[in-house]
Structure formats: structure tokens, C-alpha cells
Design a protein around this motif. Sequence first.
Motif, PDB file in Angstrom:
ATOM      1  N   ASN A 101       7.189  -2.076  -3.660  1.00 48.60           N
ATOM      2  CA  ASN A 101       5.831  -1.629  -3.350  1.00 48.60           C
ATOM      3  C   ASN A 101       4.809  -2.552  -3.993  1.00 48.60           C
ATOM      4  OD1 ASN A 101       3.570   0.235  -2.692  1.00 48.60           O
ATOM      5  ND2 ASN A 101       3.526   0.462  -4.906  1.00 48.60           N
ATOM      6  N   GLY A 103       0.799  -1.221   0.000  1.00 51.26           N
ATOM      7  CA  GLY A 103       0.000   0.000   0.000  1.00 51.26           C
ATOM      8  C   GLY A 103       0.827   1.265   0.000  1.00 51.26           C
ATOM      9  N   ASP A 118      -4.220  -6.385  -6.118  1.00 53.43           N
ATOM     10  CA  ASP A 118      -5.056  -6.300  -4.923  1.00 53.43           C
ATOM     11  C   ASP A 118      -4.582  -7.366  -3.945  1.00 53.43           C
ATOM     12  OD1 ASP A 118      -7.082  -6.639  -2.971  1.00 53.43           O
ATOM     13  OD2 ASP A 118      -8.627  -5.945  -4.349  1.00 53.43           O
ATOM     14  N   GLY A 176       1.471   5.191   3.472  1.00 55.48           N
ATOM     15  CA  GLY A 176       2.363   4.268   2.781  1.00 55.48           C
ATOM     16  C   GLY A 176       3.245   4.974   1.774  1.00 55.48           C
ATOM     17  N   TYR A 216       2.846  -3.022   6.391  1.00 56.71           N
ATOM     18  CA  TYR A 216       1.493  -3.210   5.845  1.00 56.71           C
ATOM     19  C   TYR A 216       0.661  -1.969   6.160  1.00 56.71           C
ATOM     20  CZ  TYR A 216      -3.008  -5.252   4.687  1.00 56.71           C
ATOM     21  OH  TYR A 216      -4.245  -5.489   4.126  1.00 56.71           O
ATOM     22  N   CYS A 217       0.295  -1.231   5.123  1.00 58.63           N
ATOM     23  CA  CYS A 217      -0.356   0.071   5.297  1.00 58.63           C
ATOM     24  C   CYS A 217      -1.854   0.134   5.005  1.00 58.63           C
ATOM     25  CB  CYS A 217       0.329   1.110   4.407  1.00 58.63           C
ATOM     26  SG  CYS A 217       2.089   1.311   4.747  1.00 58.63           S
ATOM     27  N   PRO A 218      -2.455  -0.782   4.224  1.00 68.39           N
ATOM     28  CA  PRO A 218      -3.868  -0.618   3.901  1.00 68.39           C
ATOM     29  C   PRO A 218      -4.745  -0.496   5.140  1.00 68.39           C
ATOM     30  CG  PRO A 218      -2.900  -2.305   2.511  1.00 68.39           C
ATOM     31  CD  PRO A 218      -1.867  -1.954   3.540  1.00 68.39           C
ATOM     32  N   SER A 277       0.707  -2.613  -4.468  1.00 70.99           N
ATOM     33  CA  SER A 277      -0.512  -1.822  -4.286  1.00 70.99           C
ATOM     34  C   SER A 277      -1.392  -1.919  -5.516  1.00 70.99           C
ATOM     35  CB  SER A 277      -0.161  -0.351  -4.001  1.00 70.99           C
ATOM     36  OG  SER A 277       0.647   0.186  -5.039  1.00 70.99           O
ATOM     37  N   ARG A 278      -2.660  -1.571  -5.344  1.00 68.66           N
ATOM     38  CA  ARG A 278      -3.598  -1.614  -6.467  1.00 68.66           C
ATOM     39  C   ARG A 278      -3.286  -0.557  -7.513  1.00 68.66           C
ATOM     40  NH1 ARG A 278      -9.494  -1.695  -3.809  1.00 68.66           N
ATOM     41  NH2 ARG A 278      -8.468  -0.166  -2.465  1.00 68.66           N
ATOM     42  N   SER A 288       1.212   3.404  -2.530  1.00 62.17           N
ATOM     43  CA  SER A 288       0.886   4.310  -3.640  1.00 62.17           C
ATOM     44  C   SER A 288       0.317   5.638  -3.173  1.00 62.17           C
ATOM     45  CB  SER A 288      -0.106   3.638  -4.599  1.00 62.17           C
ATOM     46  OG  SER A 288      -1.346   3.389  -3.951  1.00 62.17           O
TER      47      SER A 288
END
Length: 227
Positions: free
Chosen positions: A29, A8, A48, A14, A65-67, A31-32, A10
Amino acid sequence: MKNIVIIGGSKGIGNAILKQVIENNKVINISRNLPEISHPNLTNFQLDVLASELPDIDQVDVLIYCPGSINLKPIMSLGIDDFRNDFEINVIGAVKSIQKYLPTLKKGTNPSIILFSTVAAKLGMPFHASIATAKSGVEGLVKSLGAELAPTVRVNAIAPTITETSLSAAILRNDRMKENMIERHPMKGYLNPEEVAGMAEFLISDSAKSISGQVFEMDYGIVSFKI
């Protein structure tokens, strides 16, 4: 130079961490969306985390882990899926990432894991039932894994108060709401992502090699003080 995996990176906190550590470390990195930055030390995987298989990575010293989510509703407006989704994003995604990279982390240099909680896990706040429940799970994970993985892998979390990111844009959507948020905090402020990134950078450094199983509140006094 450490090998840092950021889930996460982006945007938001994060992305601030990514920018803070990229000059002196190799950063992977996941991320979506792709971050709006390119650098010789940066490798991106666009996916994802919950829906896709995580990529194999040969060397990992740090996992961040940032989400997260901000899902603020009265309890009667929260469906079971709200609780389930918040738990999936905040806890299950972290567990999936840790299980994937732990064997490699254990071979790393001063390996560590950083997760994210919230001040709402300590301070009872209306409309936070779902997110506070999920983040309390994160804090339990930190304590348990910190003990289980000692002395090899350090595990810590940061619990920020409101931070000015796209995730909190609805809460800080105008000057009046920003002023109200400043006044709610005893130290008369709220966080920017770079402040949180600075704490993360310290916790993954060799200067923090004695620290594990801890949840660090960056709260501008809202949890600690009654003034």
C-alpha cells in the motif's frame, strides 16, 4: 498469491480492496496516511504520490490506483486550479504510477491495472464539470493503454455511482440526503465500498483474463435506466 500494489489503500474504496485481498495476496500500500490495519502480507509506504518519488518494488502483478476527488461546483465557481488539481489527482497520478511499475508489471503473472472513473463521465450531471473532465481522461487512458499493452497487461476501470466513503460524506451527511440519493437511482440504492472491492477483486483475478480496455459502471441503474 499475487503481488498487488494499491495506491491509496488507507481509506474508502482503496481500503476496502486492501481488506478484501490481503488474506491471499501480498499487498503493498502506498498512501499519505497509514491504513488502520496490520497484517503479515501488508507492506506500507507513507507518501504523497504526486509530490514524492515512488518506491522501487521488485514484483508486481497488479496495480490499483484509487485516489480521486469530488469537487462539485457551478462552472463559474470553478477556477483553473480546480480543473488542474482534479486532473493531477485522477490522471497524472495514475500515469506516474503506471510508468513507474509497468516494466515490473510486464514480468508479472496475468498482470493487470485497475483505475477508477465515475458515472458522471457518461451521465451529464450539473456541477460535475471538473471531475467529469478528469475522469473522462481516465477512461481514455484505459482504452488507449488496454490496446497498447495487449496481450501482456490488462487495463480496466470501474465507474461507481456515489459510494459511502469519507470522500462523499458531505453529500450523504444526513438521513434525508441518503434517502434522496436512494430515490435518484432506479435500483433504489447506492454503493458501499465492499461492493466496489468485489468488482476489483474479480477484475484482477484469472477469471477475468479475457477482459481489458473496459469501463464497468456500478451505477444502480442511474446511467442505464430511465424508469
